[in-house]
Design an enzyme around this catalytic site. Structure first.
Site, short mmCIF file in Angstrom:
data_model
loop_
_atom_site.label_atom_id
_atom_site.label_comp_id
_atom_site.label_asym_id
_atom_site.label_seq_id
_atom_site.Cartn_x
_atom_site.Cartn_y
_atom_site.Cartn_z
N LEU A 74 0.81 -1.22 0.00
CA LEU A 74 0.00 0.00 0.00
C LEU A 74 0.84 1.27 0.00
O LEU A 74 0.43 2.29 -0.57
CB LEU A 74 -0.92 0.00 1.23
N TYR A 75 2.01 1.25 0.62
CA TYR A 75 2.80 2.47 0.79
C TYR A 75 3.22 3.01 -0.58
O TYR A 75 3.94 2.36 -1.34
CB TYR A 75 4.05 2.21 1.63
N SER A 76 2.75 4.21 -0.87
CA SER A 76 2.99 4.86 -2.17
C SER A 76 2.64 3.92 -3.32
O SER A 76 3.20 4.00 -4.40
CB SER A 76 4.44 5.35 -2.28
#
Length: 356
Positions: free
Chosen positions: A60-62
């Protein structure tokens, strides 16, 4: 740096883990940092030199960019470092590009491995509960990935205690590998995890990794009473988390940590991490920073030892109101208290006795 077993496993994890939310910066995550490859390499060098042996990231991160940067930055150090990632969050409008189904988990791990440039993950975590997919389907897929060598261990993140117990029970019933860890939010300002999640982890020998130990910047020193929070910080950027129940109480906690920090000639952030890292049941704190200076300061928390009076001051100030059935066990004088619960019930008992 100390190392602790990750739950009921032989995996030893450093008491501080390097978090990666500030790396990348797209899809809304620019509010958290947006650091590039050179910054990521430098941060990893600082963390590894201090004894950190795990890096925690997520698809999910970036939206995948963070994993790409982590993989590029690790390079030849990959085999010396424990690498953790997560799956579950919606990554597109496709209804199957989300959840903890066999379909999404297996697609997710293959995509993460490609972005990270590795053939396995040491810890793979379900980022949040999936209330649609049967837990048996999730566990069977994870057990398959362990047996195939794609992951070594798996854990959960942001589960309630009943959801974790349902998961553990299904694993035991079917002879599948159990999750070895939970990743949860827990800070001096937000101690709700002590009601159910921490006693569950102690009772079931589940490791506990803490995300956002400084309240996603709330307790890092940039938020102070009577001052404007700088826009170049997460709390000044419009980032929606954390939810704060009582801002005046939070500011009281911040000011108390500032006073303790002044006595030790150190930052509020360092006091926060020092208090939290030795709470019952905590395996490791996940730290992430935008700047080298902040990361170095966070890493130095392992060297700070609060004295008994300072610890007790923070214990009392941050103690939350006893909830049912905890207050009932105290006021009714119940015996045979579970050892996993006793650690936290003693503080509730003190609060109740002082207020009666």
């Amino acid at each position: 740096m100390r190392y602790r077993p990750l739950g009921n496993s032989g995996l030893m994890v450093s008491e501080l883990v390097l978090g990666t939310v500030p790396y990348g910066g797209r899809g809304g995550f620019e509010k958290c940092g947006g650091l590039g490859l050179d910054d990521v390499k430098r941060h990893m060098g600082l963390a590894f030199d201090a004894g950190v042996n795990m890096v925690d990231t997520a698809d999910l991160y970036s939206f995948g960019l963070t994993e790409e940067l982590v993989g590029q930055a690790l390079g030849s150090k990959r085999q010396d470092i424990l690498l953790a990632s997560k799956v579950r969050s919606p990554l597109s409008d496709d209804p199957n590009a989300s959840g903890a189904s066999r379909y999404h988990i297996i697609n997710g791990v293959e995509a993460s491995l490609k972005r990270l440039g590795t053939d396995h993950l040491d810890l793979y975590q379900i980022h949040n509960w999936d209330g649609v997919t049967p837990v048996e389907e999730t566990l069977e897929a994870l057990d398959h990935l362990v047996r195939s060598g794609k992951i070594r261990y798996f854990g959960t993140s942001n589960y309630t205690a009943w959801q974790m117990m349902k998961t553990l029970g299904a694993a035991d019933l079917n002879g599948w590998m159990r999750p070895v860890s939970q990743q949860i939010y827990y800070t001096p300002e937000s101690r709700e995890a002590e009601y159910e999640l921490m006693p569950m982890a102690l009772d079931q020998n589940v490791g506990t990794l803490i995300w956002g130990p400084m309240g996603e910047g709330l307790l890092a020193g940039s938020v102070r009473r009577g001052q404007t929070t700088p826009e170049n910080t997460r709390q000044g950027s419009g980032w929606p988390e954390p939810y704060v129940h009582d801002m005046e109480r939070a500011l009281d906690i911040i000011e108390a940590m500032a006073e303790i920090g002044a006595a030790h000639e150190c930052s509020i952030a360092r006091v926060c991490l020092s208090w939290l890292k030795d709470r019952p049941g905590v395996t490791a704190l996940i730290i992430g920073a935008r700047s080298d200076a902040h990361l170095k300061d966070d890493l130095a928390a392992v060297e700070l030892e609060l004295d008994d009076s300072e610890t007790e001051r923070l214990d009392r100030l941050t103690q939350q109101a006893p909830q049912y059935p905890y207050w009932h066990r105290v006021v009714s004088g119940m015996d045979r208290i579970d050892p996993a619960e006793r650690l936290f019930l003693d503080e509730h008992e003190r609060t109740i006795r002082e207020r009666r």
